[in-house]
Design a protein around this motif. Structure first.
Motif, PDB file in Angstrom:
ATOM      1  N   LYS A 228       0.835  -1.190   0.000  1.00  0.00           N
ATOM      2  CA  LYS A 228       0.000   0.000   0.000  1.00  0.00           C
ATOM      3  C   LYS A 228       0.874   1.246   0.000  1.00  0.00           C
ATOM      4  O   LYS A 228       2.008   1.237   0.452  1.00  0.00           O
ATOM      5  N   LYS A 232      -0.598   3.542  -6.655  1.00  0.00           N
ATOM      6  CA  LYS A 232      -1.279   2.796  -7.725  1.00  0.00           C
ATOM      7  C   LYS A 232      -2.586   3.470  -8.143  1.00  0.00           C
ATOM      8  O   LYS A 232      -2.811   3.753  -9.315  1.00  0.00           O
ATOM      9  N   SER A 233      -3.445   3.713  -7.180  1.00  0.00           N
ATOM     10  CA  SER A 233      -4.777   4.232  -7.483  1.00  0.00           C
ATOM     11  C   SER A 233      -4.704   5.605  -8.125  1.00  0.00           C
ATOM     12  O   SER A 233      -5.483   5.924  -9.027  1.00  0.00           O
ATOM     13  N   GLY A 237      -6.420   6.530 -11.725  1.00  0.00           N
ATOM     14  CA  GLY A 237      -7.678   7.233 -11.538  1.00  0.00           C
ATOM     15  C   GLY A 237      -7.633   8.707 -11.860  1.00  0.00           C
ATOM     16  O   GLY A 237      -8.683   9.353 -11.938  1.00  0.00           O
ATOM     17  N   LEU A 245     -11.375   2.848 -13.366  1.00  0.00           N
ATOM     18  CA  LEU A 245     -10.838   2.219 -12.169  1.00  0.00           C
ATOM     19  C   LEU A 245     -11.970   1.571 -11.396  1.00  0.00           C
ATOM     20  O   LEU A 245     -12.910   2.242 -10.977  1.00  0.00           O
ATOM     21  N   SER A 247     -12.904  -0.019  -8.057  1.00  0.00           N
ATOM     22  CA  SER A 247     -12.371  -0.077  -6.694  1.00  0.00           C
ATOM     23  C   SER A 247     -13.398  -0.713  -5.770  1.00  0.00           C
ATOM     24  O   SER A 247     -14.336  -0.056  -5.320  1.00  0.00           O
ATOM     25  N   GLY A 248     -13.240  -1.991  -5.504  1.00  0.00           N
ATOM     26  CA  GLY A 248     -14.136  -2.676  -4.580  1.00  0.00           C
ATOM     27  C   GLY A 248     -15.529  -2.872  -5.144  1.00  0.00           C
ATOM     28  O   GLY A 248     -15.828  -2.541  -6.295  1.00  0.00           O
ATOM     29  N   ASP A 277      -8.689  -2.335  -8.990  1.00  0.00           N
ATOM     30  CA  ASP A 277      -7.870  -1.876  -7.879  1.00  0.00           C
ATOM     31  C   ASP A 277      -8.250  -2.640  -6.610  1.00  0.00           C
ATOM     32  O   ASP A 277      -9.427  -2.934  -6.385  1.00  0.00           O
ATOM     33  N   GLU A 278      -7.221  -2.923  -5.774  1.00  0.00           N
ATOM     34  CA  GLU A 278      -7.478  -3.684  -4.541  1.00  0.00           C
ATOM     35  C   GLU A 278      -8.317  -4.907  -4.873  1.00  0.00           C
ATOM     36  O   GLU A 278      -9.402  -5.113  -4.315  1.00  0.00           O
ATOM     37  N   THR A 281     -10.526  -7.019  -2.642  1.00  0.00           N
ATOM     38  CA  THR A 281     -11.772  -6.518  -2.049  1.00  0.00           C
ATOM     39  C   THR A 281     -12.941  -6.557  -3.023  1.00  0.00           C
ATOM     40  O   THR A 281     -14.066  -6.227  -2.651  1.00  0.00           O
ATOM     41  N   ILE A 282     -12.690  -6.933  -4.279  1.00  0.00           N
ATOM     42  CA  ILE A 282     -13.749  -6.959  -5.289  1.00  0.00           C
ATOM     43  C   ILE A 282     -14.468  -8.305  -5.257  1.00  0.00           C
ATOM     44  O   ILE A 282     -13.831  -9.360  -5.230  1.00  0.00           O
TER      45      ILE A 282
END
Length: 477
Positions: A228, A232-233, A237, A245, A247-248, A277-278, A281-282
């Motif tokens: 982290k 990246k984001s 984005g 993007l 995200s989750g 992204d991440e 968490t998706i």
């Protein structure tokens, strides 16, 4: 970054250069969460090109008019019968069954069921107001439906957010000739809004720049695993309106590819790249269906959804976190264990071309945010978008490289795409074989391409030993 490079940027990119001052910019845009390409557009309008000074009063007044800090005021004005002009991100949905063109502006509370694009606005911008996310200047007013029983928000005017209607790659190529390769790498980093002096070595700089590969090379599929805080984001984005993007949240096959019920294309259709992204968490709904569609799409750029053939040039990127040791190395040699279980299949992962070792990157802090003269983000993103359809670099690669023997097709395609992407980023002035520095081509384009594809193969082998780790034998002509 050295002042001499900044002066070169001002000289050779005079109309595209901009002075970045993060502290002042943050104060001006406080309360408005805008991507970098919009901020740079606004700053350019109110900046003295000689001194870099900003007309803060003029810019603040403009912002208050077209991007109000209080989103609720927009709805109040529309309800009271006023026309409202906004610079905004909006979403278009075309209902083919009902023949209705709808739009939503989530940041100002205007829902899809509220907004209508009238036929005269749609026809005036034929081919532009298609399904998906857009940025533009829109004029809105409240209108009654034909039966007078209901009202809706009408988009009476639309101006696409496209400060550069076209960009000239040959102009970029000529300007690039005035910079050394080391200088140009620093220019790219500053255009991404990061201070080159914040990176320890050339390895870190090149790893960071590798994130731009999917901006410039079509259908390049990438995996990055990083700790982290490595930016990246922000990169994906904020630097381009052509990317999406994720995200989750929940992701469906319909959202990605094609919604049969709505007869609407998914996000992959109208974007240069889609980034998960991440990814841990998706939540992927109907994972078996998504996996099958992804396998086909990653391989050929096409897939079939409910008898509808879907095709796109959009690249896909998986981004996730990876546990590291105290010396910032992966805690496990099985990198793909950091991906969700649905993605830990060698046949799927082998269809990705490129791996970015995000653990090599520094943690971003305030000292790494660039201050000084550089190329403005909107021009930068537009030139990368334009390069996607420029095939001269692909042809140049074919003239330079020969795969010896029976090279695996996926390996050769991956190496070519990555190396071509690096040529576009680092050496846009290479227009013919005579222009090419063979040593730099091998060092900055070919060897990194082989290395990044090699990581994918090695990790697939760790999942399934039947996958060979050997890479093709390559000769430079």
């Amino acid at each position: 970054m050295k002042s001499e490079i900044c002066e070169k940027i001002r000289t050779y990119f005079s109309q595209m250069s901009i002075y970045k001052d993060p502290e002042k910019t943050n104060s001006i845009f406080v309360g408005r969460n805008l991507p970098a390409f919009v901020k740079d557009f606004l700053l350019k309008r109110f900046m003295n090109v000689q001194t870099g000074n900003i007309d803060t009063i003029g810019l603040t007044e403009f912002l208050d008019n077209v991007i109000p800090a209080n989103p609720g005021s927009v709805k109040d004005k529309i309800v009271s019968g006023q026309e409202v002009t906004l610079l905004a991100r909006f979403i278009v949905y075309i209902d083919l069954v009902k023949g209705v063109k709808q739009f939503a502006i989530p940041d100002f509370g205007i829902k899809l069921s509220d907004g209508i694009i009238p036929e005269f606005t749609y026809k005036k911008h034929q081919g532009e107001l298609v399904d998906g996310e857009k940025w533009g200047i829109v004029k809105l007013c409240l209108m009654e439906d034909n039966d007078g029983k209901k009202k809706h928000v009408n988009m009476v005017e639309y101006k696409p957010f496209k400060p550069y209607s076209s960009v000239d790659v040959s102009y970029l190529a000529e300007a690039r000739r005035h910079f050394t390769t080391q200088e140009w790498i620093d220019v790219l980093l500053s255009a991404m809004e990061y201070d080159p002096d914040g990176f320890i070595n050339i390895t870190q700089k090149l790893e960071f720049i590798s994130r731009l590969l999917i901006f410039a090379e079509p259908r390049l599929n990438v995996i990055e695993l990083a700790p982290k805080g490595t930016g990246k984001s922000y990169v994906f984005g904020n630097l381009s309106k052509y990317g999406w993007l994720v995200s989750g949240g929940k992701v469906t096959r319909a959202k990605l590819f094609y919604d049969k019920t709505r007869q609407q294309n998914g996000i992959i259709k109208n974007h240069d790249f889609t980034v998960f992204d991440e990814i841990q968490t998706i939540e992927f709904q109907e994972p078996a269906e998504i996996q099958a569609a992804l396998k086909s799409y990653l391989e050929s750029g096409k897939t079939t959804i409910d008898n509808n053939e879907f095709s796109s040039e959009c690249g896909l990127m998986l981004m996730g976190n990876i546990p590291l040791t105290e010396d910032r190395r992966p805690a496990s040699l099985l990198y793909f264990n950091s991906l969700p279980k649905n993605f830990r299949e060698s046949a799927l992962l082998d269809r990705f071309h490129c791996f970015i070792e995000g653990w090599l990157l520094p943690r971003v802090d305030t000292s790494m945010i660039f201050k000084g003269w550089t190329i403005n983000v909107e021009y930068f993103s537009e030139i990368l978008h334009t390069m996607r359809t420029n095939n001269s670099y692909n042809l140049l690669f074919d003239q330079l490289v020969e795969f010896v023997g029976k090279a695996d097709m996926r390996d050769s395609k991956a190496i070519k795409r990555i190396a071509t992407g690096y040529m576009k980023l680092l050496f846009p002035h290479w227009q013919s074989v005579e222009d090419v520095n063979r040593e730099e081509f091998e060092m900055y384009c070919l060897n990194p391409a082989v290395h990044r594809r090699g990581i994918i193969k090695e990790q697939c082998h760790n999942i399934d030993p039947e996958f060979k780790v050997g890479m093709p034998e390559i000769e430079i002509r």
